[in-house]
Design an enzyme around this catalytic site. Structure first.
Site, PDB file in Angstrom:
ATOM      1  N   LEU A 150      35.699   3.867  10.020  1.00 46.51           N
ATOM      2  CA  LEU A 150      34.419   3.915   9.327  1.00 46.51           C
ATOM      3  C   LEU A 150      33.328   4.374  10.275  1.00 46.51           C
ATOM      4  O   LEU A 150      33.151   3.818  11.363  1.00 46.51           O
ATOM      5  CB  LEU A 150      34.078   2.538   8.758  1.00 46.51           C
ATOM      6  N   HIS A 151      32.576   5.394   9.868  1.00 42.56           N
ATOM      7  CA  HIS A 151      31.505   5.915  10.711  1.00 42.56           C
ATOM      8  C   HIS A 151      30.311   6.329   9.861  1.00 42.56           C
ATOM      9  O   HIS A 151      30.461   6.925   8.808  1.00 42.56           O
ATOM     10  CB  HIS A 151      31.987   7.089  11.576  1.00 42.56           C
ATOM     11  N   LEU A 152      29.139   5.990  10.362  1.00 38.57           N
ATOM     12  CA  LEU A 152      27.869   6.322   9.722  1.00 38.57           C
ATOM     13  C   LEU A 152      27.349   7.627  10.315  1.00 38.57           C
ATOM     14  O   LEU A 152      27.306   7.791  11.538  1.00 38.57           O
ATOM     15  CB  LEU A 152      26.859   5.204   9.971  1.00 38.57           C
TER      16      LEU A 152
END
Length: 993
Positions: free
Chosen positions: A892-894
């Site tokens: 998960l990466h923003l």
């Protein structure tokens, strides 16, 4: 104007849009340009409900006001009707209020009737009883004033589609387009047919009212269409020498040198052809010119006394200049190959150039219309050409050509002495047209080479079989061809395209499925019970075979149900009769190529018979290459019953399908469609309506399909290979160079599609006994995320950095117990960061649950901190923080990305739409959704194929260069939906969660 209406929305569903939107069409044009006639013609023939709104009659049959028109249009749109705005609409100010009628549920188009002023004055002087009483000689002055202030519409005004019509042919094309538009149909977005957006406006009508001696001769020069069509005076047509200076040109009206037109060449077979794919298909001119010259040089020895002529309409043609220069460098014989400036449909009557064969840059459906060369040739050939084409084939594949003998009743035959038209289809590089190759010039160049080879071979076959050419006299053709039309139908059968007959018919398959055989010395045969199915290891002897019911060697069945597995048949070796030796080599080479990408996934080659020669060949060649037999092996069994009858768990199976993606036809295709039931057929139809050789399409199976419930199959991948069977349509006639390339592409497409499933699938359904007791953990229509660790190695880079940031000190900007911050390796804007979660098992947004709320807030806070840091350095920047609904990388990466989108890495529609559609989920919205509902809303990847729209003003643009040029200057405010979601100096920041 070049645009292929028939192509739109037919292949691959490259731009799937919402169906059934009402349309507002603004007619733009001077009085007497034909606006009212256009509306009435469409309304009489169209199945879509249309309303014509005319200001001249809006007030109970009398002239009214603009507000009355707007009110009437609004009412009609609410009733679900489409609307024609029949006003002059000659400047932006007149159009702006009507454009505002558009919105998410209403498209706004413009049809620009930019006809010659001379034509308009002629019409207006003759007409009587006009609704607005604008008629007679006095009206000319009114029209003149209008034209002098004319402002052509642009997409930036808010139009989703603009069609420019500069002549009667273009008007007819536009009529055909809107007449054929059904209630639920849509049209591709963009600007079509504009000659030159920066050109001066057309001369006013008063220019044409001067006395003859006052009129400059240049004023009456006939118009030319930039796409290669339209009338052109004889004085303008030129023949270009290839043996001298590349730019040398000789007027036809003069006595040309030996390298130009010979007036005694009536009996010399001559092919006139346009440059293929370089107009609306946007093929690179440099590459195209290389291919033209190389292919001509290749065929030069075969030409004999025949000639090839490359034709374009304008003397400023870049493709002609490039070809002339390159042909001159190669000292090519300019008597047998030269370029010519003129209308390809009037080479004899207006240019004196005798060409008995002309080529048409056709559309895949072999239909008239669409503008460009195709529309011009079908118009010139008349109904006779359309009928003759339809009798031979109904469609054409890229890289192929179709020879059509012209009946003597065709105007092209009687006026231009053309005996044959050769339809040819090249590659498409235009992302706004179906079947775009997305700048894959390796594939594109191969297709274009094939197209020219097919074209020249078709021409030579005509030249060799033709005994006598039509007598070219000014009075017409005196004699028929000595070769009957029906004899030429057999020419180039290998270039004919699809017929109604289904493909891949293998009659033996069905009978083999029901046979029962006995155990032989070396093998156990027959599908029928688990003990009789065979798994063949690849690492041992090619003839070794092991029962699936036993504990097989390393090369046989693994009993782990969670391993993503693709079962596939040998493509094209049954009904399509592809050479088994060549096919087996391609299979093994492609498996070896993909082995590093497989991770723990498996590939299984399946055939029904233990006597299968293709299985034996593949086993032997794979053993020679020491391919890992745990990840690739062969299997004897029914591909539709691998688990229920053999115990082999395959979550994905491949189908050797037909081009129409329809059930029937026998063989594997028939068996898989039968086993999949109506659900498979319906889901296939939703994905695509047809398939090209060398390509594959993924179809997710609903949990109601028997293949899902009985066999645990979650996806079927349809794939189409090359045909070498002369009894089947589109046979390659032994051309194994082309055939091998297509088969390689087919396996590459198949394996790539399988890996995309394996890398994103959350959970493979568990099978207990003969059924699946529970639903899959994902919505069946789309895989949204992942909960397993079946990612292939190349997508795990972010995961490795998040778990062990100390090993990547050069890349990491910040690291803590919760997050890691780094620059995106391929930034899509001036500033583009990734904030990674250091939470094991949180691979993507689909995994986020309530227990991850604090992690999501931490990601947002860190991203906000970095955005504000950049704003202190450059106050002009604006940032968004968000996630991709379906990421391409694990963990998960923003994304923290500036909204300038200035980057060389921002290359295509997928890149743009991944950040500028609902596919990009705002960080604050995600936090709110997970907190309230326990999970985030994930959007479909279909959004990535939407049209290119400016993220500020929402205007539509045809390609990335145009879009980039626009956004660099666009100062429109951001959409209201982003209020509170942008990080900028004015508001200081987005609100904290």
């Amino acid at each position: 104007m070049e645009m292929d209406i028939d192509d739109a929305s037919q292949l691959k569903g490259e731009e799937e849009k919402e169906k059934g939107k009402p349309i507002v069409v603004l007619l733009v044009g001077a009085p007497a340009s034909g606006k009212s006639t256009f509306c009435e013609s469409v309304m009489q023939a169209s199945s879509r409900p249309w309303v014509r709104i005319c200001q001249d009659t809006i007030n109970n049959g009398k002239a009214g006001t603009k507000p009355q028109c707007l009110k009437s249009a609004t009412i009609s749109l609410k009733e679900g009707k489409s609307v024609f705005i029949d006003r002059c609409n000659l400047n932006k100010e007149q159009r702006v209020d009507f454009v505002k009628l558009g919105g998410p549920q209403v498209e706004v188009h413009a049809v620009v009737l930019d006809l010659p002023a001379k034509l308009c004055i002629s019409r207006i002087a003759k007409r009587t009883g006009h609704e607005g009483n604008l008629q007679g000689g006095k009206a000319a002055a009114v029209v003149n004033r209008m034209l002098q202030t004319k402002e052509l519409p642009k997409l930036s005004e808010g139009f989703s589609r603009i069609m420019f019509c500069q002549g009667e042919t273009d008007v007819q094309t536009a009529l055909n387009t809107y007449t054929a538009l059904g209630p639920s149909d849509t049209l591709p977005h963009g600007c079509f047919g504009q000659k030159d957006p920066n050109a001066k406006t057309q001369l006013g009508i008063m220019k044409f009212l001067k006395r003859p001696h006052e009129t400059n001769s240049q004023d009456s020069t006939c118009s030319q269409f930039t796409d290669g069509k339209g009338p052109c005076s004889k004085a303008q047509e030129t023949v270009s020498s290839l043996s001298g200076t590349a730019s040398q040109k000789i007027k036809v009206s003069e006595d040309p040198a030996v390298n130009s037109i010979s007036q005694n060449d009536n009996d010399v077979p001559t092919l006139a052809f346009p440059s293929i794919s370089t107009a609306d298909f946007r093929f690179d001119l440099e590459k195209a010119s290389n291919i033209i010259v190389e292919k001509v040089e290749q065929f030069m020895d075969k030409l004999g006394n025949t000639r090839l002529v490359l034709v374009d309409l304008t003397q400023r043609s870049k493709i002609l200049s490039l070809v002339r220069a390159k042909a001159a460098q190669k000292n090519m014989d300019s008597k047998r190959f030269f370029t010519f400036v003129g209308d390809i449909t009037q080479l004899h009557s207006k240019g004196g150039l005798h060409c008995d064969v002309i080529a048409n840059a056709a559309n895949w459906r072999l239909k008239p219309g669409g503008g460009g060369v195709n529309a011009a040739i079908f118009d010139a050939g008349g109904p006779a050409l359309e009928s003759a084409t339809k009798n031979l084939a109904k469609s054409l594949l890229p890289g192929n050509a179709l020879v059509v003998p012209l009946p003597s009743t065709s105007p092209l035959y009687s006026r231009e002495k053309v005996t044959h038209v050769i339809h040819v289809l090249g590659p498409n590089m235009n992302p706004h047209r179906p079947n775009c190759l997305d700048n894959d010039y390796i594939k594109g160049c191969k297709i274009l080479e094939d197209a020219y080879s097919s074209l020249f071979e078709g021409f030579l076959s005509i030249a060799k079989t033709k005994v006598k050419f039509p007598n070219r006299s000014s009075q017409g053709t005196q004699s028929e061809l000595s070769v009957p039309d029906n004899k030429t139908e057999g020419i180039l059968r290998n270039h004919f395209s699809h017929s109604e007959q289904e493909t891949e018919n293998c009659k033996n398959y069905e009978s083999d499925r029901s046979k029962k055989c006995t155990k032989s010395e070396n093998a156990v045969v027959v599908v029928g019970c688990k003990e009789q199915d065979l798994v063949s290891p690849l690492s041992g002897a090619a003839s070794d075979e092991t029962k699936a019911g036993e504990n097989p060697a390393a090369g046989s069945i693994s009993q782990h149900d969670d391993v993503p597995t693709l079962a596939f048949p040998s493509i094209s070796t049954a009904g399509f009769q592809f050479d088994l030796e060549k096919a087996s080599t391609i299979i093994v080479d492609k498996v070896e190529e993909f082995m590093d990408k497989l991770g723990n996934a498996r590939l299984v080659l399946v055939d029904l018979s233990n006597r299968s020669e293709i299985l034996s060949l593949v086993r032997a060649k794979a053993a020679q290459k020491n391919i890992d037999s745990k990840r690739f092996f062969t299997y004897v069994g029914d591909i539709t019953r691998l688990y229920s009858e053999g115990g082999l768990r395959c979550n994905v199976i491949a189908n050797a399908t037909n081009w129409r993606l329809k059930a029937g036809g026998g063989g594997v295709n028939s068996a898989i469609f039968d086993a999949g039931g109506p659900d498979l057929e319906a889901m296939t139809k939703n994905q695509a309506s047809s398939l090209l050789p060398g390509e594959a399409v993924v179809v997710p199976l609903p949990s109601t399909s028997p293949l899902y419930t009985r066999e645990g199959v979650t996806h079927v991948i349809h794939v189409l290979g090359p045909n070498m069977n002369p009894e089947r349509p589109n046979c390659l006639d032994g051309d194994y160079i082309k055939g091998c390339k297509i088969l390689q592409d087919a396996y590459s497409s198949l394996f790539e599609k399988f890996l995309s499933i394996a890398n994103t699938q959350v959970k493979i359904p568990k099978i207990s006994g003969k059924s699946i007791p529970s639903e899959p953990s994902l919505p069946e229509e789309k895989i949204k995320g992942t909960l397993t660790k079946s990612w292939s190695p190349w997508v795990q880079a972010l995961y490795k950095i998040a778990m062990q940031p100390e090993k990547y000190k050069n890349e990491v900007l910040e690291a803590s117990d919760d997050v890691v911050v780094l620059n995106d390796m391929y930034p899509k804007a001036k500033k583009h960061l990734l904030v990674l979660a250091r939470f094991e098992g949180l691979d993507c947004l689909a995994d986020a649950r309530k227990e991850h709320i604090q992690t999501l807030k931490t990601l947002h806070a860190v991203g906000l901190k970095w955005a504000e840091k950049f704003l202190h350095e450059d106050a002009s920047l604006v940032f968004r923080l968000g996630y991709h609904s379906v990421p391409s990388m694990r963990q998960l990466h923003l994304h923290v990305i500036s909204q300038d989108f200035e980057s060389k890495h921002l290359k295509n529609k997928k890149h743009w739409n991944s950040f500028n559609t609902d596919f990009f989920r705002d960080s604050l919205d995600v936090i709110e959704e997970v907190n309230d509902m326990g999970k985030a809303i994930l959007e479909d990847e279909k959004l990535l194929s939407l049209e290119l729209r400016c993220h500020r003003c929402r205007s539509v643009h045809p390609n990335m260069p145009r879009l980039k040029s626009h956004i660099s200057n666009c100062q429109a405010p951001f959409p209201a939906a982003l209020n509170g979601r942008l990080v900028l100096v004015q508001s200081n920041s987005a609100s904290d969660p």
